[in-house]
Motif scaffolding. Structure first.
Motif, PDB file in Angstrom:
ATOM      1  N   LYS A 173      -4.746   4.776   7.506  1.00  0.00           N
ATOM      2  CA  LYS A 173      -3.841   4.135   8.470  1.00  0.00           C
ATOM      3  C   LYS A 173      -4.346   2.751   8.847  1.00  0.00           C
ATOM      4  O   LYS A 173      -3.566   1.788   8.930  1.00  0.00           O
ATOM      5  N   ILE A 215       4.336  -0.963   3.309  1.00  0.00           N
ATOM      6  CA  ILE A 215       3.766   0.353   3.021  1.00  0.00           C
ATOM      7  C   ILE A 215       4.883   1.271   2.543  1.00  0.00           C
ATOM      8  O   ILE A 215       6.045   1.106   2.924  1.00  0.00           O
ATOM      9  N   LEU A 267       1.194   9.714   9.329  1.00  0.00           N
ATOM     10  CA  LEU A 267       0.880   8.392   9.863  1.00  0.00           C
ATOM     11  C   LEU A 267       1.551   8.122  11.206  1.00  0.00           C
ATOM     12  O   LEU A 267       1.072   7.311  11.997  1.00  0.00           O
ATOM     13  N   CYS A 286      -3.713   0.344   6.081  1.00  0.00           N
ATOM     14  CA  CYS A 286      -2.298  -0.031   6.002  1.00  0.00           C
ATOM     15  C   CYS A 286      -1.962  -1.205   6.924  1.00  0.00           C
ATOM     16  O   CYS A 286      -0.960  -1.902   6.704  1.00  0.00           O
ATOM     17  N   ARG A 287      -2.771  -1.445   7.936  1.00  0.00           N
ATOM     18  CA  ARG A 287      -2.526  -2.578   8.838  1.00  0.00           C
ATOM     19  C   ARG A 287      -2.733  -3.918   8.126  1.00  0.00           C
ATOM     20  O   ARG A 287      -2.288  -4.965   8.619  1.00  0.00           O
ATOM     21  N   CYS A 291       2.825  -1.778  10.079  1.00  0.00           N
ATOM     22  CA  CYS A 291       3.193  -2.746   9.039  1.00  0.00           C
ATOM     23  C   CYS A 291       4.665  -3.115   9.217  1.00  0.00           C
ATOM     24  O   CYS A 291       5.498  -2.233   9.479  1.00  0.00           O
ATOM     25  N   ALA A 334      -1.453  -4.480   5.167  1.00  0.00           N
ATOM     26  CA  ALA A 334      -0.370  -4.579   4.186  1.00  0.00           C
ATOM     27  C   ALA A 334       0.831  -5.345   4.732  1.00  0.00           C
ATOM     28  O   ALA A 334       1.058  -5.408   5.943  1.00  0.00           O
ATOM     29  N   ILE A 391       0.831  -1.197   0.000  1.00  0.00           N
ATOM     30  CA  ILE A 391       0.000   0.000   0.000  1.00  0.00           C
ATOM     31  C   ILE A 391       0.869   1.251   0.000  1.00  0.00           C
ATOM     32  O   ILE A 391       1.712   1.443   0.884  1.00  0.00           O
ATOM     33  N   ASP A 392       0.678   2.066  -1.017  1.00  0.00           N
ATOM     34  CA  ASP A 392       1.249   3.408  -1.063  1.00  0.00           C
ATOM     35  C   ASP A 392       0.162   4.339  -0.525  1.00  0.00           C
ATOM     36  O   ASP A 392      -0.816   4.602  -1.223  1.00  0.00           O
ATOM     37  N   PRO A 393       0.286   4.828   0.718  1.00  0.00           N
ATOM     38  CA  PRO A 393      -0.784   5.623   1.332  1.00  0.00           C
ATOM     39  C   PRO A 393      -0.828   7.045   0.779  1.00  0.00           C
ATOM     40  O   PRO A 393      -0.598   8.036   1.483  1.00  0.00           O
TER      41      PRO A 393
END
Length: 286
Positions: free
Chosen positions: A131, A140, A150, A134-135, A175, A137, A108-110
């Motif tokens: 956020k 990240i 973040l 992203c957990r 992550c 992934a 994931i690219d946030p």
């Protein structure tokens, strides 16, 4: 060994060489089947351009993923880029739950901010939802502004990179594998990768060039994933993807007035095919 299949979930900016239009050729150059699940369609990317069109694709997103599920389509990797709305964050989260197998790499690219501020229309509520996504992934890849957000810092302090290891440690609670791009240090800009399990840091340093290079993060993420799912280590994929983006920037410097059009990555794709040949020989890929 069968060809790897990656689905990238992000917007289609029709002009400007970023998001999907950058991701597909880069991933393909690394010998991987590239599948797209679009979140929105824009006439151009949002940097420097005005009056661009924007059409969200939430309903179509759901129909496409439902059809794929019926067909039994599977993915070796799920690569998430710009999403753009809280509603779509939930749709992407559901997609990961439905399609990620035990060995599916989720990257994931946030994408939500840059240069010390949120993208237009996004804010703290969006950041908190992203956020939580992203957990899910394995990796990240925030830029420095996004890393600050973040990790609970002010995005305006994105050039303060003295505590970069502390920030990476904090993000590793979200992550296990963290890659932070756009780390400023005087005339150097770096990409820092951290693996929580091994407690190993990798740093790729490049010269700081004058200008804003739209799409460079998309190119890095796409090159990284194309290498990583074909057997490159976190460290090697980070360094090689950084080399690739640096070469793209160098090939673009002669047209400074057109930075916002995107990088001339097409002229650097040969580098990626060479990387893939190396991976094939060292990892015994078919």
């Amino acid at each position: 060994m069968k060809q790897k299949r990656l689905v990238t979930i992000q917007d289609i900016s029709c002009f400007g060489k970023c998001s999907v239009t950058a991701a597909l050729p880069v991933i393909s150059a690394l010998g991987t089947e590239a599948v797209v699940l679009p979140t929105a369609v824009l006439s151009t990317h949002t940097g420097e351009f005005s009056d661009y069109t924007f059409h969200p694709l939430h309903d179509e997103f759901q129909r496409i993923s439902d059809h794929w599920k019926k067909l039994g389509i599977e993915f070796d990797a799920i690569y998430v880029g710009y999403i753009g709305s809280n509603e779509l964050i939930q749709a992407v989260s559901d997609f990961i739950d439905r399609f990620a197998k035990k060995d599916t790499v989720v990257f994931i690219d946030p994408a939500m901010a840059d240069n010390g501020k949120f993208y237009s229309g996004l804010g703290e509520d969006y950041a908190q939802r992203l956020k939580e996504l992203c957990r899910k992934a394995h990796i990240i890849s925030p830029n420095m502004t996004e890393a600050m957000i973040l990790s609970g810092h002010s995005p305006a302090d994105y050039k303060e990179s003295g505590n970069i290891k502390e920030i990476a440690h904090t993000l590793s609670d979200i992550c296990d594998n963290v890659i932070i791009t756009g780390v400023h240090n005087n005339d150097i800009i770096s990409t820092v990768a951290y693996n929580k399990v091994t407690d190993n840091f990798t740093r790729a340093d490049k010269p700081m060039y004058d200008g804003v290079f739209y799409g460079s993060g998309d190119l890095f993420s796409s090159a990284f994933m194309g290498m990583y799912i074909n057997g490159a280590t976190l460290e090697d994929a980070t360094k090689n993807a950084s080399d690739f983006v640096n070469d793209c920037i160098l090939k673009t410097l002669d047209e400074r007035e057109k930075y916002w059009y995107g990088l001339k990555f097409e002229q650097s794709l040969g580098i990626l095919t060479e990387y893939y040949k190396e991976l094939k020989s060292t990892k015994h890929l078919s």
